[in-house]
Write a protein that holds these residues in place. Structure first.
Motif, PDB file in Angstrom:
ATOM      1  N   VAL A 146      77.608  17.453  34.277  1.00 27.72           N
ATOM      2  CA  VAL A 146      76.495  17.731  34.147  1.00 27.72           C
ATOM      3  C   VAL A 146      76.649  17.252  32.495  1.00 27.72           C
ATOM      4  CG1 VAL A 146      75.230  19.867  32.017  1.00 27.72           C
ATOM      5  CG2 VAL A 146      76.229  20.467  34.598  1.00 27.72           C
ATOM      6  N   THR A 147      76.458  15.865  31.972  1.00 24.51           N
ATOM      7  CA  THR A 147      77.701  15.411  30.768  1.00 24.51           C
ATOM      8  C   THR A 147      77.116  15.897  29.219  1.00 24.51           C
ATOM      9  OG1 THR A 147      74.765  14.181  31.060  1.00 24.51           O
ATOM     10  CG2 THR A 147      76.843  13.133  32.548  1.00 24.51           C
ATOM     11  N   SER A 148      75.581  16.194  29.475  1.00 23.15           N
ATOM     12  CA  SER A 148      75.311  17.127  28.210  1.00 23.15           C
ATOM     13  C   SER A 148      76.411  18.312  28.030  1.00 23.15           C
ATOM     14  CB  SER A 148      73.899  17.943  28.088  1.00 23.15           C
ATOM     15  OG  SER A 148      74.054  18.472  28.766  1.00 23.15           O
ATOM     16  N   GLU A 149      77.486  19.132  28.942  1.00 23.98           N
ATOM     17  CA  GLU A 149      78.457  20.004  28.540  1.00 23.98           C
ATOM     18  C   GLU A 149      79.662  19.410  28.778  1.00 23.98           C
ATOM     19  OE1 GLU A 149      77.396  23.434  30.247  1.00 23.98           O
ATOM     20  OE2 GLU A 149      75.386  23.564  29.839  1.00 23.98           O
ATOM     21  N   ASN A 150      80.038  17.709  29.585  1.00 29.68           N
ATOM     22  CA  ASN A 150      81.324  17.863  29.571  1.00 29.68           C
ATOM     23  C   ASN A 150      81.386  18.091  30.845  1.00 29.68           C
ATOM     24  OD1 ASN A 150      82.837  15.285  29.876  1.00 29.68           O
ATOM     25  ND2 ASN A 150      84.185  15.586  28.056  1.00 29.68           N
ATOM     26  N   LYS A 151      81.057  19.117  31.629  1.00 27.82           N
ATOM     27  CA  LYS A 151      82.391  19.288  32.691  1.00 27.82           C
ATOM     28  C   LYS A 151      81.540  19.474  34.143  1.00 27.82           C
ATOM     29  CE  LYS A 151      79.082  24.488  32.370  1.00 27.82           C
ATOM     30  NZ  LYS A 151      79.425  25.432  32.565  1.00 27.82           N
ATOM     31  N   TRP A 152      82.185  19.952  35.647  1.00 25.62           N
ATOM     32  CA  TRP A 152      81.318  19.698  36.210  1.00 25.62           C
ATOM     33  C   TRP A 152      80.281  20.753  36.674  1.00 25.62           C
ATOM     34  CZ3 TRP A 152      82.916  16.032  39.597  1.00 25.62           C
ATOM     35  CH2 TRP A 152      83.945  15.404  39.116  1.00 25.62           C
ATOM     36  N   ASP A 153      79.789  19.728  38.066  1.00 28.95           N
ATOM     37  CA  ASP A 153      78.581  20.645  38.105  1.00 28.95           C
ATOM     38  C   ASP A 153      78.396  21.699  39.263  1.00 28.95           C
ATOM     39  OD1 ASP A 153      75.699  21.833  39.201  1.00 28.95           O
ATOM     40  OD2 ASP A 153      74.632  19.690  38.509  1.00 28.95           O
ATOM     41  N   GLU A 154      79.713  22.467  39.013  1.00 26.19           N
ATOM     42  CA  GLU A 154      79.580  23.568  39.235  1.00 26.19           C
ATOM     43  C   GLU A 154      78.474  23.916  41.234  1.00 26.19           C
ATOM     44  OE1 GLU A 154      81.551  26.727  39.005  1.00 26.19           O
ATOM     45  OE2 GLU A 154      82.878  25.281  37.746  1.00 26.19           O
ATOM     46  N   ASP A 155      77.250  23.857  40.729  1.00 28.56           N
ATOM     47  CA  ASP A 155      76.204  24.798  41.658  1.00 28.56           C
ATOM     48  C   ASP A 155      75.463  23.232  42.596  1.00 28.56           C
ATOM     49  OD1 ASP A 155      75.836  26.742  40.624  1.00 28.56           O
ATOM     50  OD2 ASP A 155      73.970  26.351  39.310  1.00 28.56           O
ATOM     51  N   THR A 156      75.844  22.132  42.472  1.00 25.02           N
ATOM     52  CA  THR A 156      75.283  21.148  42.626  1.00 25.02           C
ATOM     53  C   THR A 156      76.714  20.422  43.527  1.00 25.02           C
ATOM     54  OG1 THR A 156      74.564  20.014  41.543  1.00 25.02           O
ATOM     55  CG2 THR A 156      75.204  18.521  43.002  1.00 25.02           C
ATOM     56  N   ILE A 157      77.883  21.239  43.437  1.00 27.92           N
ATOM     57  CA  ILE A 157      79.569  21.172  43.926  1.00 27.92           C
ATOM     58  C   ILE A 157      79.808  21.922  44.799  1.00 27.92           C
ATOM     59  CG2 ILE A 157      81.405  20.927  44.272  1.00 27.92           C
ATOM     60  CD1 ILE A 157      81.689  19.773  41.314  1.00 27.92           C
ATOM     61  N   ARG A 158      79.031  23.302  45.004  1.00 20.41           N
ATOM     62  CA  ARG A 158      78.863  24.510  46.429  1.00 20.41           C
ATOM     63  C   ARG A 158      77.786  23.590  47.672  1.00 20.41           C
ATOM     64  NH1 ARG A 158      80.585  27.952  41.915  1.00 20.41           N
ATOM     65  NH2 ARG A 158      81.892  28.915  41.641  1.00 20.41           N
ATOM     66  N   ILE A 159      76.254  23.463  46.766  1.00 22.56           N
ATOM     67  CA  ILE A 159      75.541  23.120  48.023  1.00 22.56           C
ATOM     68  C   ILE A 159      76.574  21.634  48.992  1.00 22.56           C
ATOM     69  CG2 ILE A 159      73.130  22.063  48.107  1.00 22.56           C
ATOM     70  CD1 ILE A 159      72.945  23.831  45.649  1.00 22.56           C
ATOM     71  N   ILE A 160      76.826  20.616  48.153  1.00 22.24           N
ATOM     72  CA  ILE A 160      76.704  19.386  48.775  1.00 22.24           C
ATOM     73  C   ILE A 160      77.952  19.134  49.552  1.00 22.24           C
ATOM     74  CG2 ILE A 160      77.708  16.947  48.532  1.00 22.24           C
ATOM     75  CD1 ILE A 160      75.553  16.843  46.353  1.00 22.24           C
ATOM     76  N   PHE A 161      79.517  20.337  49.407  1.00 21.04           N
ATOM     77  CA  PHE A 161      80.364  20.152  50.101  1.00 21.04           C
ATOM     78  C   PHE A 161      80.832  21.314  50.720  1.00 21.04           C
ATOM     79  CE2 PHE A 161      81.441  17.048  46.297  1.00 21.04           C
ATOM     80  CZ  PHE A 161      81.349  16.297  46.580  1.00 21.04           C
ATOM     81  N   SER A 162      81.934  20.738  51.665  1.00 19.94           N
ATOM     82  CA  SER A 162      82.031  21.792  52.281  1.00 19.94           C
ATOM     83  C   SER A 162      83.246  23.128  51.954  1.00 19.94           C
ATOM     84  CB  SER A 162      82.280  21.559  53.811  1.00 19.94           C
ATOM     85  OG  SER A 162      83.376  20.599  54.238  1.00 19.94           O
TER      86      SER A 162
END
Length: 162
Positions: A146-162
């Motif tokens: 999330v570029t505006s907050e300069n942090k990982w997009d945790e929701d997307t990461i949980r969806i994409i990765f096992s």
């Protein structure tokens, strides 16, 4: 005359006492002559030049090689091509050495491919082990931030990765 290298004591009986190149390359303290392996030395020098191509994208040498051999890709994705110069064919041989011994610094993540580049801080497995998410085979790490907050997009990461 040293009998280690030559057999016989008379001039007409002298013969070469063969030693393997590997034995000659051992350090002197281990019984060798301390010769350097020229192939390995050459790979070191070429790898240093490849590293410069990666770290100095605006240098004249980088711009020329990129224009000729990998205009639409990175150095790591570049192929030998149909009519390579001697220097380019030599540098291509160092790609795997550089790839094996370097890691990305994530930063903005705009250059790092999630499933194709070594970017994780794990030395034994620096790539993502999950299978590529549908229609995201060429996605960049920037897509996980999330570029505006300069942090990982945790929701997307949980969806994409096992």
């Amino acid at each position: 005359m040293n009998t280690f290298w030559w057999k016989g004591g008379r001039r007409e009986n002298k013969e070469i006492h063969w030693k393997s190149w590997g034995n000659l390359c051992y350090p002197k303290k281990w019984g060798g002559l301390g010769f350097r392996c020229l192939r390995d030395f050459n790979l070191v020098v070429l790898s240093k030049q490849s590293w410069r191509l990666l770290n100095n994208p605006n240098s004249l040498a980088t711009r020329i090689l990129k224009t000729c051999y990998y205009p639409e890709s990175s150095f790591f994705e570049a192929k030998l091509g149909t009519n390579p110069s001697f220097i380019w064919s030599s540098l291509v041989h160092t790609q795997e050495i550089i790839r094996k011994h370097c890691r990305w610094r994530v930063g903005s993540g705009t250059q790092i491919k999630i499933w194709k580049d070594d970017w994780l801080p794990d030395k034994t497995n620096p790539r993502v082990v999950s299978l590529p998410y549908l229609l995201m085979e060429d996605a960049k790490v920037a897509d996980l931030i999330v570029t505006s907050e300069n942090k990982w997009d945790e929701d997307t990461i949980r969806i994409i990765f096992s």
